[in-house]
Write a protein that holds these residues in place. Structure first.
Motif, PDB file in Angstrom:
ATOM      1  N   GLY A   4      56.588  33.826 145.252  1.00 31.79           N
ATOM      2  CA  GLY A   4      57.572  32.774 145.053  1.00 31.79           C
ATOM      3  C   GLY A   4      58.868  33.195 144.392  1.00 31.79           C
ATOM      4  N   ASN A   5      58.809  34.079 143.411  1.00 30.92           N
ATOM      5  CA  ASN A   5      60.010  34.419 142.650  1.00 30.92           C
ATOM      6  C   ASN A   5      60.627  35.756 143.048  1.00 30.92           C
ATOM      7  N   GLY A   6      60.217  36.305 144.186  1.00 30.95           N
ATOM      8  CA  GLY A   6      60.820  37.559 144.607  1.00 30.95           C
ATOM      9  C   GLY A   6      59.901  38.387 145.481  1.00 30.95           C
ATOM     10  N   VAL A  30      63.611  40.120 141.460  1.00 31.79           N
ATOM     11  CA  VAL A  30      62.908  39.290 140.489  1.00 31.79           C
ATOM     12  C   VAL A  30      63.851  38.150 140.134  1.00 31.79           C
ATOM     13  N   GLY A  31      63.500  36.937 140.558  1.00 31.93           N
ATOM     14  CA  GLY A  31      64.425  35.825 140.384  1.00 31.93           C
ATOM     15  C   GLY A  31      65.684  36.058 141.209  1.00 31.93           C
ATOM     16  N   ASP A  32      66.836  35.974 140.554  1.00 29.64           N
ATOM     17  CA  ASP A  32      68.104  36.204 141.258  1.00 29.64           C
ATOM     18  C   ASP A  32      68.560  37.658 141.184  1.00 29.64           C
ATOM     19  N   ASP A  65      62.692  37.356 150.234  1.00 27.20           N
ATOM     20  CA  ASP A  65      62.534  35.919 150.019  1.00 27.20           C
ATOM     21  C   ASP A  65      61.409  35.377 150.896  1.00 27.20           C
TER      22      ASP A  65
END
Length: 240
Positions: free
Chosen positions: A81-83, A100-102, A151
């Motif tokens: 989900g986050n990367g 990782v995240g953005d 993604d």
């Protein structure tokens, strides 16, 4: 009459042999026997269930080829989900992606950055980046494209792009797992698992746009940013 009796006997024997073969080899048996049953559903329902299963999975491994922007990329990515994290190859270059995240990081050898032995500044800059994680600025043109490869939501949405009307196709196998195919009447095919959850297991894009296999559904993994000592700032290093 004797000849007729022999013909009848031979016919009955042949019918018996045919029945025996059918029973032993499973010829003519129900292809959905022992499955999760989705193969018997309408194509639209199978597609809906596959989408729901994919969206609900915490993680997946995606491998294969994708044609994007006129370039062919070979991917081997683990996504959540986050990367995501994994390896990408194109035009003879191979590099690693980690998001990782953005925050998006890229790691590659000096050759990837166009090191020129005749240009000391170019060579020095490339050597600084060699084997290091480069944090790619969100304003860099490559950020949007490369982050898309990490993604889960974006890549899985692409799996359900089948051209034309979607119809249920053949019963097949992917890596030993029985599947039902969803085929677009104008191109594209998606294999949906007939074992357990109806996860997508293989996707063939229309028009030679690549083939992807999906595995390790729901097998979560740790995703963490690299240590600061392993990262260089793209914006401050390249060109110096």
């Amino acid at each position: 009459m004797h000849h007729g009796r022999r013909t009848l006997a031979a016919t009955l024997a042949a019918l018996g042999a045919s029945s025996l073969l059918t029973g032993c080899l499973g010829l003519g048996s129900d292809p959905d026997a022992g499955t999760n049953g989705v193969g018997k559903l309408p194509a639209a329902t199978i597609e809906q269930k596959a989408k729901a299963a994919a969206a609900g999975a915490t993680a997946v491994r995606l491998a294969g080829t994708v044609v994007s922007g006129g370039h062919s990329y070979r991917l081997d990515m683990r996504l959540r989900g986050n990367g995501g994290v994994g390896e990408v190859s194109t035009k003879g270059d191979t590099f690693q992606l980690l998001r990782v995240g953005d925050d998006l990081y890229l790691k590659a050898g000096a050759d990837f950055y166009g090191a020129d032995d005749s240009d000391k500044n170019s060579k020095a800059a490339a050597e600084k980046l060699n084997g290091k994680y480069v944090k790619v600025p969100s304003t860099d043109p490559s950020y949007q494209q490369f982050s898309g490869f990490t993604d889960k939501k974006t890549l899985l949405a692409d799996l359900f792009v089948l051209d034309g009307e979607v119809k249920a196709g053949d019963h097949r196998k992917v890596g030993g797992t029985r599947t039902i195919a969803l085929d677009g009447t104008k191109g594209g095919s998606l294999d949906v698992s007939l074992k357990g959850s109806p996860y997508p297991l293989r996707y063939e894009r229309a028009g030679g746009g690549g083939t992807l296999t999906l595995s390790d559904w729901g097998q979560d993994f740790t995703l963490a940013a690299p240590a600061k000592s392993e990262v260089v700032d793209y914006g401050k290093t390249v060109g110096k």
